[in-house]
Enzyme design. Structure first.
Site, PDB file in Angstrom:
ATOM      1  N   ASP A 182       0.847  -1.181   0.000  1.00 13.71           N
ATOM      2  CA  ASP A 182       0.000   0.000   0.000  1.00 13.71           C
ATOM      3  C   ASP A 182       0.885   1.234   0.000  1.00 13.71           C
ATOM      4  OD1 ASP A 182      -3.205   0.353   0.680  1.00 13.71           O
ATOM      5  OD2 ASP A 182      -2.041   2.128   1.179  1.00 13.71           O
TER       6      ASP A 182
ATOM      7  N   TYR B 122     -13.776   8.454 -12.212  1.00 12.32           N
ATOM      8  CA  TYR B 122     -13.589   7.156 -11.567  1.00 12.32           C
ATOM      9  C   TYR B 122     -14.148   6.004 -12.415  1.00 12.32           C
ATOM     10  CZ  TYR B 122     -14.029   3.525  -7.959  1.00 12.32           C
ATOM     11  OH  TYR B 122     -13.968   2.349  -7.246  1.00 12.32           O
TER      12      TYR B 122
END
Length: 322
Positions: A31, A146
């Site tokens: 991450d 998105y």
């Protein structure tokens, strides 16, 4: 197997890593956030902090890996994606570089976490609508920013399979919620935001709650355990096309709030709702058609909203000392 999970410090990624680890896999959890900010992490995994938009990280971290689950994305709830379209689009770099690296390093299977935001908006502009089936993504008219990134990345997966032979799987998630996720700060989605707003209304002793839109918008919400089960089953299947992983149970936004309020034991009448009609609120109505999911996996999400939101509310309550 040795499995790379990107976005592992996020909500869905954290739960996925936990399940894969419990199944005995050797997991590389990656991450961009410092590990101290991950929602979940375990010393049993190889935890790595890296910006997967940079190709060198993709090339290094995919070496000697059997499978990749790509859940990394710069995203959030409707308020975030409506106001950060460029940031959302930049996530295409993650998928592109991971696919290129996967081919170069001979990774067997690749999973991409897509979204119901890929679906054409003209199917979702009324409260009277049909549940979305996979073919409803075309003709294309996804959520701006998105949704376009997700739809483009789906096509990338398809063409990398066609041209290079890598096995790809694509899940279209429908409003995933549950504990160990964002509930404040601007990136939270409706279920978590509603839990927080209700708790704040009680703690302030004002019992005032602002709802974005008129509250009549219809949605389906998928509990995190269903999301993880469906994702792992899809990865293990032979199905190569995008597949809905979403609940078919619909609920209005106002009824979502009322369902949570009922869990507090406080009478509904004590709360005062105001409606912010100019706030980002997304499409008018959306739910998942699970016909293909049932046919392909002999399974569909089965956690009802009332059950899932109870555990979510309990967890958020603990975080807010309620």
């Amino acid at each position: 197997m040795r499995i790379l999970v990107t976005g592992a410090g996020g909500f869905i990624g954290g739960h996925l890593v936990g399940q894969l680890t419990a199944q005995g896999h050797d997991v590389i959890a990656v991450d961009i956030k410092p590990i101290s900010e991950w929602y979940q992490h375990s010393k049993l995994n190889h935890n790595v902090v890296a910006d997967m938009r940079l190709v060198e990280h993709s090339l290094n971290l995919t070496k000697n890996v059997d499978q990749i689950y790509n859940l990394a994305a710069d995203m959030g709830g409707m308020g975030f994606i409506e106001n950060n379209k460029a940031k959302c689009m930049e996530s295409v770099l993650i998928n592109t570089h991971l696919l290129q690296a996967a081919v170069r390093n001979n990774v067997q299977k690749y999973f991409f976490a897509s979204s119901a935001c890929v679906y054409a908006s003209f199917h979702q502009n009324s409260l009277e609508f049909d549940p979305l089936k996979e073919s409803d993504a075309y003709p294309a008219d996804p959520e701006d920013g998105y949704g376009w990134e997700k739809l483009f990345s789906e096509r990338m997966c398809r063409h990398f399979t066609e041209d290079y032979g890598i096995e790809t799987r694509v899940a279209r998630y429908h409003n995933v919620y549950g504990p160990y996720g964002t509930f404040q700060g601007g990136r939270e989605k409706v279920p978590a935001a509603a839990c927080r707003k209700i708790i704040e209304a009680i703690l302030s002793n004002k019992y005032e709650i602002e709802i974005w839109g008129d509250g009549k918008q219809l949605r389906s919400f998928t509990y995190i355990s269903d999301c993880i089960d469906g994702s792992i089953q899809l990865m293990g299947s032979h199905y190569k096309e995008p597949l809905n992983i979403g609940s078919s149970e619909t609920i209005s936004i106002k009824d979502l709030y009322l369902t949570i309020i009922d869990m507090t034991g406080i009478p509904r009448e004590k709360f005062k709702f105001t409606y912010k009609l100019d706030a980002p609120q997304g499409v008018r109505g959306r739910s998942s058609d699970n016909s293909m999911c049932l046919k392909t996996l002999n399974w569909e999400p089965n956690i009802y909203f009332k059950e899932g939101i109870a555990s979510t509310f309990k967890w958020i309550s603990a975080q807010l000392n309620y």
